[in-house]
Design a protein around this motif. Structure first.
Motif, PDB file in Angstrom:
ATOM      1  N   ILE A  12      45.070  37.556  38.557  1.00  0.00           N
ATOM      2  CA  ILE A  12      43.728  37.361  37.990  1.00  0.00           C
ATOM      3  C   ILE A  12      43.192  38.680  37.421  1.00  0.00           C
ATOM      4  O   ILE A  12      42.637  38.713  36.322  1.00  0.00           O
ATOM      5  CB  ILE A  12      42.781  36.781  39.064  1.00  0.00           C
ATOM      6  CG1 ILE A  12      43.258  35.374  39.463  1.00  0.00           C
ATOM      7  CG2 ILE A  12      41.343  36.734  38.559  1.00  0.00           C
ATOM      8  CD1 ILE A  12      42.563  34.775  40.675  1.00  0.00           C
ATOM      9  N   ASP A  31      45.055  49.910  42.140  1.00  0.00           N
ATOM     10  CA  ASP A  31      45.931  48.879  42.699  1.00  0.00           C
ATOM     11  C   ASP A  31      47.013  49.573  43.516  1.00  0.00           C
ATOM     12  O   ASP A  31      47.497  50.632  43.127  1.00  0.00           O
ATOM     13  CB  ASP A  31      46.570  48.062  41.549  1.00  0.00           C
ATOM     14  CG  ASP A  31      47.072  46.704  41.998  1.00  0.00           C
ATOM     15  OD1 ASP A  31      47.944  46.670  42.898  1.00  0.00           O
ATOM     16  OD2 ASP A  31      46.625  45.689  41.458  1.00  0.00           O
ATOM     17  N   SER A  35      51.267  43.458  45.538  1.00  0.00           N
ATOM     18  CA  SER A  35      51.706  42.222  44.884  1.00  0.00           C
ATOM     19  C   SER A  35      51.506  42.311  43.379  1.00  0.00           C
ATOM     20  O   SER A  35      51.935  41.448  42.630  1.00  0.00           O
ATOM     21  CB  SER A  35      50.953  41.004  45.441  1.00  0.00           C
ATOM     22  OG  SER A  35      49.574  41.142  45.198  1.00  0.00           O
ATOM     23  N   THR A  75      38.821  42.645  42.595  1.00  0.00           N
ATOM     24  CA  THR A  75      39.723  41.512  42.882  1.00  0.00           C
ATOM     25  C   THR A  75      40.746  41.852  43.961  1.00  0.00           C
ATOM     26  O   THR A  75      41.382  40.946  44.494  1.00  0.00           O
ATOM     27  CB  THR A  75      40.493  41.030  41.617  1.00  0.00           C
ATOM     28  OG1 THR A  75      41.626  41.868  41.380  1.00  0.00           O
ATOM     29  CG2 THR A  75      39.620  40.973  40.392  1.00  0.00           C
ATOM     30  N   LYS A  79      45.291  37.264  50.084  1.00  0.00           N
ATOM     31  CA  LYS A  79      44.714  35.956  49.724  1.00  0.00           C
ATOM     32  C   LYS A  79      45.446  34.732  50.275  1.00  0.00           C
ATOM     33  O   LYS A  79      45.197  33.618  49.820  1.00  0.00           O
ATOM     34  CB  LYS A  79      44.655  35.851  48.197  1.00  0.00           C
ATOM     35  CG  LYS A  79      46.025  35.938  47.551  1.00  0.00           C
ATOM     36  CD  LYS A  79      46.041  35.402  46.138  1.00  0.00           C
ATOM     37  CE  LYS A  79      47.447  35.281  45.607  1.00  0.00           C
ATOM     38  NZ  LYS A  79      47.591  34.735  44.298  1.00  0.00           N
ATOM     39  N   TYR A 142      40.749  34.314  56.094  1.00  0.00           N
ATOM     40  CA  TYR A 142      40.645  34.636  54.666  1.00  0.00           C
ATOM     41  C   TYR A 142      39.238  34.316  54.153  1.00  0.00           C
ATOM     42  O   TYR A 142      38.547  35.173  53.587  1.00  0.00           O
ATOM     43  CB  TYR A 142      41.707  33.860  53.865  1.00  0.00           C
ATOM     44  CG  TYR A 142      41.510  33.941  52.372  1.00  0.00           C
ATOM     45  CD1 TYR A 142      41.579  35.160  51.700  1.00  0.00           C
ATOM     46  CD2 TYR A 142      41.224  32.789  51.621  1.00  0.00           C
ATOM     47  CE1 TYR A 142      41.383  35.233  50.325  1.00  0.00           C
ATOM     48  CE2 TYR A 142      41.016  32.851  50.256  1.00  0.00           C
ATOM     49  CZ  TYR A 142      41.098  34.074  49.610  1.00  0.00           C
ATOM     50  OH  TYR A 142      40.886  34.150  48.246  1.00  0.00           O
ATOM     51  N   LYS A 146      35.874  36.863  52.947  1.00  0.00           N
ATOM     52  CA  LYS A 146      35.204  36.784  51.642  1.00  0.00           C
ATOM     53  C   LYS A 146      33.709  36.551  51.830  1.00  0.00           C
ATOM     54  O   LYS A 146      32.885  37.137  51.135  1.00  0.00           O
ATOM     55  CB  LYS A 146      35.835  35.653  50.816  1.00  0.00           C
ATOM     56  CG  LYS A 146      37.250  35.955  50.342  1.00  0.00           C
ATOM     57  CD  LYS A 146      37.261  37.073  49.314  1.00  0.00           C
ATOM     58  CE  LYS A 146      38.649  37.369  48.796  1.00  0.00           C
ATOM     59  NZ  LYS A 146      38.666  38.308  47.682  1.00  0.00           N
TER      60      LYS A 146
HETATM   61  N1  LIG Z   1      44.669  32.911  42.923  1.00  0.00           N
HETATM   62  C1  LIG Z   1      43.728  32.082  43.350  1.00  0.00           C
HETATM   63  O1  LIG Z   1      43.863  30.868  43.239  1.00  0.00           O
HETATM   64  C2  LIG Z   1      42.450  32.609  43.935  1.00  0.00           C
HETATM   65  C3  LIG Z   1      41.458  31.684  44.314  1.00  0.00           C
HETATM   66  C4  LIG Z   1      40.265  32.169  44.853  1.00  0.00           C
HETATM   67  C5  LIG Z   1      40.050  33.542  44.969  1.00  0.00           C
HETATM   68  N2  LIG Z   1      41.046  34.405  44.614  1.00  0.00           N
HETATM   69  C6  LIG Z   1      40.786  35.852  44.768  1.00  0.00           C
HETATM   70  O2  LIG Z   1      41.089  36.499  43.531  1.00  0.00           O
HETATM   71  C7  LIG Z   1      41.544  37.815  43.771  1.00  0.00           C
HETATM   72  C8  LIG Z   1      42.828  38.070  43.002  1.00  0.00           C
HETATM   73  O3  LIG Z   1      43.797  37.121  43.390  1.00  0.00           O
HETATM   74  P1  LIG Z   1      45.190  36.988  42.628  1.00  0.00           P
HETATM   75  O4  LIG Z   1      45.570  35.555  42.657  1.00  0.00           O
HETATM   76  O5  LIG Z   1      45.136  37.689  41.321  1.00  0.00           O
HETATM   77  O6  LIG Z   1      46.131  37.763  43.645  1.00  0.00           O
HETATM   78  P2  LIG Z   1      47.237  38.896  43.372  1.00  0.00           P
HETATM   79  O7  LIG Z   1      47.928  39.094  44.668  1.00  0.00           O
HETATM   80  O8  LIG Z   1      48.044  38.579  42.172  1.00  0.00           O
HETATM   81  O9  LIG Z   1      46.316  40.146  43.021  1.00  0.00           O
HETATM   82  C9  LIG Z   1      45.756  41.006  44.005  1.00  0.00           C
HETATM   83  C10 LIG Z   1      45.955  42.427  43.525  1.00  0.00           C
HETATM   84  O10 LIG Z   1      45.366  43.312  44.492  1.00  0.00           O
HETATM   85  C11 LIG Z   1      46.296  44.330  44.818  1.00  0.00           C
HETATM   86  N3  LIG Z   1      46.017  44.727  46.195  1.00  0.00           N
HETATM   87  C12 LIG Z   1      46.168  43.978  47.332  1.00  0.00           C
HETATM   88  N4  LIG Z   1      45.832  44.705  48.413  1.00  0.00           N
HETATM   89  C13 LIG Z   1      45.449  45.929  47.961  1.00  0.00           C
HETATM   90  C14 LIG Z   1      45.007  47.109  48.601  1.00  0.00           C
HETATM   91  N5  LIG Z   1      44.900  47.189  49.929  1.00  0.00           N
HETATM   92  N6  LIG Z   1      44.706  48.184  47.818  1.00  0.00           N
HETATM   93  C15 LIG Z   1      44.815  48.130  46.481  1.00  0.00           C
HETATM   94  N7  LIG Z   1      45.246  47.028  45.826  1.00  0.00           N
HETATM   95  C16 LIG Z   1      45.560  45.942  46.555  1.00  0.00           C
HETATM   96  C17 LIG Z   1      47.666  43.703  44.641  1.00  0.00           C
HETATM   97  O11 LIG Z   1      48.705  44.641  44.435  1.00  0.00           O
HETATM   98  C18 LIG Z   1      47.437  42.814  43.432  1.00  0.00           C
HETATM   99  O12 LIG Z   1      47.669  43.508  42.228  1.00  0.00           O
HETATM  100  C19 LIG Z   1      41.675  37.946  45.296  1.00  0.00           C
HETATM  101  O13 LIG Z   1      40.512  38.614  45.757  1.00  0.00           O
HETATM  102  C20 LIG Z   1      41.695  36.515  45.786  1.00  0.00           C
HETATM  103  O14 LIG Z   1      41.164  36.398  47.070  1.00  0.00           O
HETATM  104  C21 LIG Z   1      42.233  33.974  44.098  1.00  0.00           C
END
Ligand SMILES: NC(=O)c1ccc[n+]([C@@H]2O[C@H](COP(=O)([O-])OP(=O)(O)OC[C@H]3O[C@@H](n4cnc5c(N)ncnc54)[C@H](O)[C@@H]3O)[C@@H](O)[C@H]2O)c1
Length: 324
Positions: A12, A31, A35, A75, A79, A142, A146
């Motif tokens: 995202i 970042d 992931s 973000t 998750k 989780y 949030k």
């Molecule tokens: N994908 C979904 O369906 C969804 C739904 C609701 C909410 N969200 C929220 O959206 C956000 C992004 O989700 P996504 O699907 O892109 O996930 P993702 O895992 O692809 O992205 C998360 C990013 O954060 C980085 N990250 C994780 N822990 C970290 C840390 N300790 N320090 C620095 N960087 C860190 C990861 O390397 C990654 O690039 C999250 O907060 C998630 O809770 C996602």
């Protein structure tokens, strides 16, 4: 104006970086690449740091100052719902501790404007149509982390320390380009496509719910439409300035698609000759959850422009590219 996107190399976050650029903002990223994928953000300045590590506070402060950051879209998080149940400490450390560290560095760098990635998981076992006034009762660590982050942002907004909006995403799917595709098969659409790629039948858990075809119904939102919502939230905060009061917004389309509809469209998109497989209900799956997006439409002027076919077809293209 320069926006820092934490987790900007993620699925995202990288769409948000692209949307910021399309709307005339500069973007920089923090970042830890746990992931995230660096090739999603070519040419973007990256601070590789773990936000949950206290040592990152100084590094993030300096990075914000150097890049003259004026806003943050947060973000970066863990998750996975089942992982959060198995390892709550990591979820509290990264999702709450990381948010605290980030806000501490914003305070030091003099940055106040903030958009937060939240989730429909804050509503817990909500059923049917969900508005922002529906009760928030998360049922796993989780969702709890949030909601606690939202509470923190509300408290900080009240004393003028941040100006924050929280976006509660429903089921995010699709991709703007193959390079930005979701690389984790945790959501329904990638899970179904993954099974098809592996030559297995996609599963439907329960066909005896009180819904149009008996399978569960959910609200799916294209990641590019979701990314645009962040820019609208950010510009609303910038416009309101010190008058901004903390607010939360559902981001969904208001349309519910059934699991059977999603699976059938995924099979059609792939052209594979597989049949869907019906399995027993999973405990705790509500029959129907759909966002009421009236608030984000009226307050931020947000509209979605992609439908389920766009989500499934782009996700399929992205999955093929990942497996090429
Ligand atoms: N994908 C979904 O369906 C969804 C739904 C609701 C909410 N969200 C929220 O959206 C956000 C992004 O989700 P996504 O699907 O892109 O996930 P993702 O895992 O692809 O992205 C998360 C990013 O954060 C980085 N990250 C994780 N822990 C970290 C840390 N300790 N320090 C620095 N960087 C860190 C990861 O390397 C990654 O690039 C999250 O907060 C998630 O809770 C996602």
């Amino acid at each position: 104006m320069t926006c820092l996107v934490t987790g900007g190399a993620g699925y995202i976050g990288s769409h948000i970086v692209a949307s910021l650029q399309a709307h005339g903002y500069a973007a920089v990223v923090v970042d830890d690449l746990s992931s995230g994928v660096i090739t999603r953000i070519p040419g973007i300045s990256l601070l590789e740091a773990d936000i949950s590590d206290e040592a990152s506070i100084d590094a993030m402060t300096q990075f914000m100052r150097e890049n003259q950051v004026t806003a943050v879209i947060h973000t970066a998080a863990l998750k996975s719902v089942p992982e959060s149940v198995a390892d709550p400490l990591s979820y509290y450390r990264v999702n709450i501790g990381g948010t605290v560290n980030l806000i501490e560095s914003m305070k030091r760098a003099g940055v106040t404007n903030f958009v937060f990635s939240s989730t429909a998981a804050v509503y817990g076992m909500a059923k049917g149509e969900v508005t922002e006034d529906s009760p928030t009762m998360p049922i796993n660590p989780y969702g709890e982390t949030k909601l606690a982050s939202e509470d923190l942002l509300r408290a900080l907004n009240e004393v003028g320390q941040v100006r924050a909006a929280s976006l509660r995403y429903f089921n995010v799917a699709g991709t703007a380009t193959d390079a930005l595709a979701d690389n984790f098969a945790t959501n329904l659409i990638p899970q179904v496509l993954r099974r098809i790629v592996d030559g297995q039948s996609p599963k439907v858990f329960g066909t005896d719910y009180e819904t149009k075809d008996g399978s569960c119904e959910r609200d799916y939102i294209h990641v590019a439409d979701l990314a645009d919502a962040h820019i609208l939230a950010l510009t609303a905060i910038e416009k309101a300035g010190s008058q901004w009061a903390f607010d939360v917004f559902n981001v969904g389309t208001g349309t519910a698609y059934s699991v059977i509809e999603v699976v059938e469209r995924a099979i059609a998109a792939s052209g594979a000759s597989v049949e869907l497989e019906v399995d027993a209900r999973r405990p705790g799956d509500p029959a129907r959850i759909v966002a009421n997006p009236a608030k984000i439409r009226s307050v931020l002027g947000w509209r979605h422009s992609h439908d389920l076919d766009d989500m499934v077809n782009s996700a399929w293209s992205g999955m093929k590219a990942l497996n090429a």
